[in-house]
Scaffold this active site. Structure first.
Site, PDB file in Angstrom:
ATOM      1  N   ARG A  27      11.366 -30.903  -3.131  1.00 45.96           N
ATOM      2  CA  ARG A  27      10.040 -30.910  -3.764  1.00 45.96           C
ATOM      3  C   ARG A  27       9.882 -32.066  -4.748  1.00 45.96           C
ATOM      4  O   ARG A  27       9.160 -31.955  -5.734  1.00 45.96           O
ATOM      5  CB  ARG A  27       9.772 -29.585  -4.489  1.00 45.96           C
ATOM      6  CG  ARG A  27       9.683 -28.373  -3.582  1.00 45.96           C
ATOM      7  CD  ARG A  27       8.427 -28.449  -2.713  1.00 45.96           C
ATOM      8  NE  ARG A  27       8.212 -27.223  -1.982  1.00 45.96           N
ATOM      9  CZ  ARG A  27       7.376 -26.266  -2.364  1.00 45.96           C
ATOM     10  NH1 ARG A  27       6.688 -26.394  -3.443  1.00 45.96           N
ATOM     11  NH2 ARG A  27       7.248 -25.187  -1.635  1.00 45.96           N
ATOM     12  N   ARG A  31       4.238 -31.494  -8.186  1.00 45.56           N
ATOM     13  CA  ARG A  31       3.386 -31.305  -9.364  1.00 45.56           C
ATOM     14  C   ARG A  31       4.027 -31.678 -10.695  1.00 45.56           C
ATOM     15  O   ARG A  31       3.332 -31.865 -11.681  1.00 45.56           O
ATOM     16  CB  ARG A  31       2.922 -29.848  -9.420  1.00 45.56           C
ATOM     17  CG  ARG A  31       1.870 -29.536  -8.394  1.00 45.56           C
ATOM     18  CD  ARG A  31       1.606 -28.066  -8.298  1.00 45.56           C
ATOM     19  NE  ARG A  31       2.763 -27.376  -7.735  1.00 45.56           N
ATOM     20  CZ  ARG A  31       2.859 -26.061  -7.593  1.00 45.56           C
ATOM     21  NH1 ARG A  31       1.884 -25.285  -8.004  1.00 45.56           N
ATOM     22  NH2 ARG A  31       3.943 -25.512  -7.058  1.00 45.56           N
ATOM     23  N   ARG A  40      -3.663 -35.647  -6.683  1.00 43.75           N
ATOM     24  CA  ARG A  40      -4.092 -34.284  -6.304  1.00 43.75           C
ATOM     25  C   ARG A  40      -5.467 -33.939  -6.889  1.00 43.75           C
ATOM     26  O   ARG A  40      -6.191 -33.137  -6.316  1.00 43.75           O
ATOM     27  CB  ARG A  40      -3.016 -33.318  -6.790  1.00 43.75           C
ATOM     28  CG  ARG A  40      -3.250 -31.873  -6.530  1.00 43.75           C
ATOM     29  CD  ARG A  40      -3.038 -31.515  -5.069  1.00 43.75           C
ATOM     30  NE  ARG A  40      -3.004 -30.081  -4.936  1.00 43.75           N
ATOM     31  CZ  ARG A  40      -4.076 -29.302  -4.956  1.00 43.75           C
ATOM     32  NH1 ARG A  40      -5.275 -29.848  -5.047  1.00 43.75           N
ATOM     33  NH2 ARG A  40      -3.965 -27.994  -4.864  1.00 43.75           N
ATOM     34  N   ASP A  76       3.905 -29.939   4.389  1.00 42.54           N
ATOM     35  CA  ASP A  76       4.311 -28.576   4.049  1.00 42.54           C
ATOM     36  C   ASP A  76       4.821 -27.886   5.305  1.00 42.54           C
ATOM     37  O   ASP A  76       4.426 -28.248   6.413  1.00 42.54           O
ATOM     38  CB  ASP A  76       3.129 -27.786   3.470  1.00 42.54           C
ATOM     39  CG  ASP A  76       3.631 -26.547   2.745  1.00 42.54           C
ATOM     40  OD1 ASP A  76       4.046 -26.670   1.585  1.00 42.54           O
ATOM     41  OD2 ASP A  76       3.646 -25.459   3.353  1.00 42.54           O
ATOM     42  N   TYR A 153       5.747 -15.874   6.345  1.00 44.12           N
ATOM     43  CA  TYR A 153       4.431 -16.214   5.792  1.00 44.12           C
ATOM     44  C   TYR A 153       3.304 -15.779   6.728  1.00 44.12           C
ATOM     45  O   TYR A 153       2.248 -15.310   6.288  1.00 44.12           O
ATOM     46  CB  TYR A 153       4.319 -17.725   5.550  1.00 44.12           C
ATOM     47  CG  TYR A 153       4.987 -18.180   4.274  1.00 44.12           C
ATOM     48  CD1 TYR A 153       4.395 -17.950   3.039  1.00 44.12           C
ATOM     49  CD2 TYR A 153       6.202 -18.842   4.308  1.00 44.12           C
ATOM     50  CE1 TYR A 153       5.001 -18.367   1.871  1.00 44.12           C
ATOM     51  CE2 TYR A 153       6.825 -19.267   3.143  1.00 44.12           C
ATOM     52  CZ  TYR A 153       6.216 -19.024   1.924  1.00 44.12           C
ATOM     53  OH  TYR A 153       6.822 -19.435   0.770  1.00 44.12           O
TER      54      TYR A 153
END
Ligand code: 1CP
Length: 353
Positions: A27, A31, A40, A76, A153
């Site tokens: 990752r 963020r 973003r 992703d 998921y």
């Protein structure tokens, strides 16, 4: 022969001699970086994924700003179910949601068997553009979710607390679960091969939810499907990293999976795993991501402790044991990267420990 200027990561994956230990972090395009948040702000997450220029821009950020030894293509794991026809919402703060999860035969029938060269062409375009912009500085990693983690998921619909829906599904509709896992496996293998053709230098399979399962169920619902994917990867010498979280009970089995590298979470000492796996694979990891909340001296101490635990010789790719957390100061990751670069030479070559 590789044209790469820095191929430490690829050599470590194959346990070939290196001058120092390579480092990248899961990752790393994310963020915690203000530069990521600035991009973003202009585009939502899926638009970023589907716009090769934006995906390439944020993929390069940690290479330029942090100095990691590998890039990982910004995307992703959930783009695969989306391409198979599932509506996907990724909203700030809430994480990913499938508003119409799969719960029965009729839902499952709606899933399309896709050609990743078509439906996921935007990822392949992002890979090609990123390779060009990287200009051979460091290798580029492509990735996918494991069939089990994707199915979790797809059935739960969103991040879950106790995963009762997916557990209910596999115990009450096992044939349907296996049929779905098979379908995802076929698409995923084609997807990874398409990414390799588009230019990635290595691939990582993320089995984030492998540890939800007992050892027996992990070997029933997750591991065999990852092994099938690995067997289908071409060319066969592309380094494959298998990261399954929370499954240290299965490390001896993972060694036989065909993966070149086993990604470790922080639940075992890396030196103990090296003994257990007998240097048959390389190991990636395994600093607890929350250590990056600590001061620089503590971070350095912990990095050194992990490198000492692995010991002398190639076959260690330094990484965190899971993704970097969004509220970690980038300076702290920089301190970790500096430390691994400065201190790891002592564990390689003929230098004494
Ligand atoms: O708002 C935002 O900007 C979205 C946050 C975000 C980001 C930055 C998501 C949504 N995905 C990503 C990128 C991403 N996801 C990468 C980029 C490359 C890099 O590593 O730098 C990768 C490799 C992933 C893989 C991924 N997505 C995994 C496997 C790794 C892991 O962390 O376990 C998983 C489980 C996902 C699902 C997902 N997508 C996004 C989030 C927030 C999540 C996790 C949801 C959850 O906790 O259940």
């Amino acid at each position: 022969m590789t044209a790469l200027k820095n191929d430490l990561f690829l050599r470590a994956c194959k346990r070939l001699p290196v001058e120092r230990t390579p480092i990248w972090v899961m990752r790393q395009a994310g963020r915690y970086l203000p530069e990521y948040r600035a991009v973003r702000k202009k585009a939502d997450f899926m638009t970023m994924c589907k716009t090769p220029e934006l995906a390439a821009e944020v993929t390069l950020q940690p290479v330029d700003l942090i100095g990691v030894d590998a890039a990982i293509i910004f995307s992703d794991i959930l783009v695969v179910p989306e391409a198979m026809g599932m509506e996907l919402e990724i909203t700030e703060g809430k994480g990913p949601v499938f508003p119409h999860p799969i719960r029965n035969e009729a839902d499952a029938k709606k899933l399309k068997e896709i050609d990743p060269g078509q439906e996921l062409k935007y990822v392949l375009d992002a890979v090609a553009l990123t390779k060009k912009e990287l200009n051979q500085r460091v290798p580029l990693i492509g990735f996918c979710g494991s069939p089990w983690t994707l199915l979790t998921y797809m059935v739960e619909g969103q991040g879950a607390k106790n995963f009762s829906i997916i557990k209910n599904f596999i115990y009450n509709q096992p044939a349907l679960a296996h049929a779905l896992l098979d379908k995802i496996t076929r698409v995923t293998a084609d997807y990874l091969n398409a990414k390799i053709q588009a230019g990635v230098d290595a691939v990582q399979i993320f089995d984030t939810w492998g540890g939800l399962l007992s050892p027996h169920d992990f070997e029933t619902f997750s591991l065999p499907y990852m092994e099938k994917i690995i067997r289908r990867i071409r060319p066969k010498d592309i380094p494959v990293i298998l990261f399954a979280k929370g499954v240290h009970f299965s490390y001896p089995k993972l060694v036989e999976s065909g993966a070149d590298v086993i990604g470790l979470d922080w639940s075992m000492e890396i030196g103990a795993v090296r003994k257990l796996t007998g240097d048959k694979v390389a190991l990636q990891g395994n600093m607890d991501p929350t250590v990056l909340y600590a001061g620089h001296e503590y971070i350095r101490g912990e990095a050194l402790r992990i490198m000492r635990s692995f010991g002398h010789g190639s076959g260690h790719v330094f990484n965190l044991g899971h993704g970097i957390l969004p509220d970690v100061p980038p300076e702290n990751l920089k301190a970790l990267v500096r430390c691994v670069k400065e201190e790891s030479a002592q564990f390689h070559g003929s230098a004494s420990k």
